[in-house]
Design a protein around this motif. Sequence first.
Motif, mmCIF file in Angstrom:
data_model
loop_
_atom_site.group_PDB
_atom_site.id
_atom_site.type_symbol
_atom_site.label_atom_id
_atom_site.label_comp_id
_atom_site.label_asym_id
_atom_site.label_seq_id
_atom_site.Cartn_x
_atom_site.Cartn_y
_atom_site.Cartn_z
ATOM 1 N N TRP A 1 6.497 2.217 -1.283
ATOM 2 C CA TRP A 1 6.219 3.181 -2.480
ATOM 3 C C TRP A 1 4.927 3.907 -2.319
ATOM 4 O O TRP A 1 5.134 5.351 -2.199
ATOM 5 C CB TRP A 1 6.364 2.489 -3.810
ATOM 6 C CG TRP A 1 6.534 3.473 -4.689
ATOM 7 C CD1 TRP A 1 7.581 4.007 -4.953
ATOM 8 C CD2 TRP A 1 5.647 3.972 -5.808
ATOM 9 N NE1 TRP A 1 7.631 4.824 -6.206
ATOM 10 C CE2 TRP A 1 6.239 4.631 -6.584
ATOM 11 C CE3 TRP A 1 4.115 3.463 -5.971
ATOM 12 C CZ2 TRP A 1 5.799 5.482 -7.713
ATOM 13 C CZ3 TRP A 1 3.591 4.603 -7.308
ATOM 14 C CH2 TRP A 1 4.283 5.191 -7.894
ATOM 15 N N ILE A 2 3.822 3.174 -2.135
ATOM 16 C CA ILE A 2 2.592 4.015 -1.422
ATOM 17 C C ILE A 2 2.459 4.852 -0.332
ATOM 18 O O ILE A 2 1.915 5.746 -0.371
ATOM 19 C CB ILE A 2 1.256 2.880 -1.520
ATOM 20 C CG1 ILE A 2 0.023 3.703 -1.661
ATOM 21 C CG2 ILE A 2 1.370 2.100 -0.567
ATOM 22 C CD1 ILE A 2 0.037 4.502 -2.817
ATOM 23 N N SER A 3 3.276 4.309 0.675
ATOM 24 C CA SER A 3 3.754 5.145 1.873
ATOM 25 C C SER A 3 4.429 6.259 1.475
ATOM 26 O O SER A 3 3.898 7.570 2.091
ATOM 27 C CB SER A 3 4.541 4.363 2.938
ATOM 28 O OG SER A 3 3.717 3.089 3.361
ATOM 29 N N SER A 4 5.203 6.398 0.705
ATOM 30 C CA SER A 4 6.069 7.612 0.240
ATOM 31 C C SER A 4 4.935 8.443 -0.567
ATOM 32 O O SER A 4 4.878 9.921 -0.245
ATOM 33 C CB SER A 4 7.074 7.512 -0.781
ATOM 34 O OG SER A 4 6.715 7.051 -1.643
ATOM 35 N N ALA A 5 4.257 8.020 -1.436
ATOM 36 C CA ALA A 5 3.044 8.817 -2.073
ATOM 37 C C ALA A 5 1.987 9.496 -1.284
ATOM 38 O O ALA A 5 1.641 10.807 -1.231
ATOM 39 C CB ALA A 5 2.377 8.006 -3.146
ATOM 40 N N ILE A 6 1.548 8.648 0.009
ATOM 41 C CA ILE A 6 0.748 9.168 0.981
ATOM 42 C C ILE A 6 1.192 10.389 1.773
ATOM 43 O O ILE A 6 0.726 11.461 2.126
ATOM 44 C CB ILE A 6 0.026 7.925 1.771
ATOM 45 C CG1 ILE A 6 -0.480 6.930 1.240
ATOM 46 C CG2 ILE A 6 -0.534 8.536 3.065
ATOM 47 C CD1 ILE A 6 -0.823 5.732 1.827
ATOM 48 N N GLY A 7 2.655 10.290 2.117
ATOM 49 C CA GLY A 7 3.315 11.067 2.842
ATOM 50 C C GLY A 7 3.546 12.417 2.076
ATOM 51 O O GLY A 7 3.468 13.587 2.389
ATOM 52 N N THR A 8 3.732 12.256 0.509
ATOM 53 C CA THR A 8 3.859 13.551 -0.148
ATOM 54 C C THR A 8 2.447 14.042 -0.177
ATOM 55 O O THR A 8 2.261 15.424 -0.364
ATOM 56 C CB THR A 8 4.236 12.915 -1.598
ATOM 57 O OG1 THR A 8 5.300 12.159 -1.691
ATOM 58 C CG2 THR A 8 4.105 14.223 -2.717
ATOM 59 N N LEU A 9 1.262 13.405 -0.464
ATOM 60 C CA LEU A 9 -0.088 14.110 -0.469
ATOM 61 C C LEU A 9 -0.365 14.803 0.973
ATOM 62 O O LEU A 9 -0.773 16.102 0.842
ATOM 63 C CB LEU A 9 -1.454 12.845 -0.475
ATOM 64 C CG LEU A 9 -1.196 12.260 -1.851
ATOM 65 C CD1 LEU A 9 -2.268 10.823 -1.807
ATOM 66 C CD2 LEU A 9 -1.573 13.174 -2.902
ATOM 67 N N PHE A 10 0.204 14.163 2.033
ATOM 68 C CA PHE A 10 -0.094 14.936 3.263
ATOM 69 C C PHE A 10 0.666 16.336 3.335
ATOM 70 O O PHE A 10 0.361 17.274 3.772
ATOM 71 C CB PHE A 10 0.043 14.030 4.512
ATOM 72 C CG PHE A 10 -0.909 13.413 5.010
ATOM 73 C CD1 PHE A 10 -1.797 14.105 5.686
ATOM 74 C CD2 PHE A 10 -0.772 11.879 4.654
ATOM 75 C CE1 PHE A 10 -2.935 12.904 6.111
ATOM 76 C CE2 PHE A 10 -1.999 11.230 5.021
ATOM 77 C CZ PHE A 10 -2.978 11.828 5.815
ATOM 78 N N GLY A 11 1.884 16.216 2.751
ATOM 79 C CA GLY A 11 3.032 17.441 2.647
ATOM 80 C C GLY A 11 2.439 18.371 1.744
ATOM 81 O O GLY A 11 2.787 19.407 2.192
ATOM 82 N N VAL A 12 1.513 18.202 0.904
ATOM 83 C CA VAL A 12 1.180 19.279 0.041
ATOM 84 C C VAL A 12 -0.190 19.749 0.574
ATOM 85 O O VAL A 12 -0.691 20.423 -0.179
ATOM 86 C CB VAL A 12 1.376 18.969 -1.475
ATOM 87 C CG1 VAL A 12 2.536 18.830 -1.981
ATOM 88 C CG2 VAL A 12 0.323 17.681 -1.515
#
Length: 235
Positions: free
Chosen positions: A113-124
């Motif tokens: 779940w935190i990996s998806s959140a980190i990917g989201t941060l990089f994505g924006v």
Amino acid sequence: MPPDAVLASLLSPLPEILGAVVAGGLIGLEREWRGRSAGFRTHILVALAACVLMQAAVRQDAWTLSGLTTAQITTDPVRMAHGILTGVGFLCGGVIFRTGFSVHGLTTAASLWISSAIGTLFGVGMSGLGMVAAFATLLILALLRVVSRLLPARTVVYVSLSWERGREDVRRTASSLLRGCDPRARGGEQRLSADDGMWRRQWRLKVTDAALDDLAERLADLPGVRGVQVDPRET
């Protein structure tokens, strides 16, 4: 579109994608090393998917919407982030399972779940916050485990016993022995087998590593006991 513009459009999201892949890979590498069900590749894919989807959400001006030339389109990347985290929540449910008293896979699910959140941060484009979050996650998964090992070592143990029906003295003696190891020992499921007429019961307790070595042997020596299972688990 000119070749230079095509090349620029291909290279512009590359730093964010690479950052998400590296962050997810580092977290996944720790889980892989621990032998968990979701490891290196899974965490990379989760972080990469979140990053790519957010990149698509924040670049909606590049979408092909030729059939909607007269429509007014409002972009809201936050809705994409909500969808990503909700979807990964279903994925996390696949690595959580219960055996007896214990629930396994919670930490791995949280790391996904935190990996998806980190990917989201990089994505924006919030690469700095994404790197800080990745470092904090690795610190929690790896270094805090070392701290926990420095604390007094007590292992969570799940004990299953079986005995002949009518031998209530076996249950009382076993309960007394287990509470001698841990006064907070807690009894759980009780089951009477129709096939062999045996009572089976489970207990949950915490014991030191030294006491764990001979616990099974002491239980097996109790008069009337027909089966013993001592199962140490990580919480």
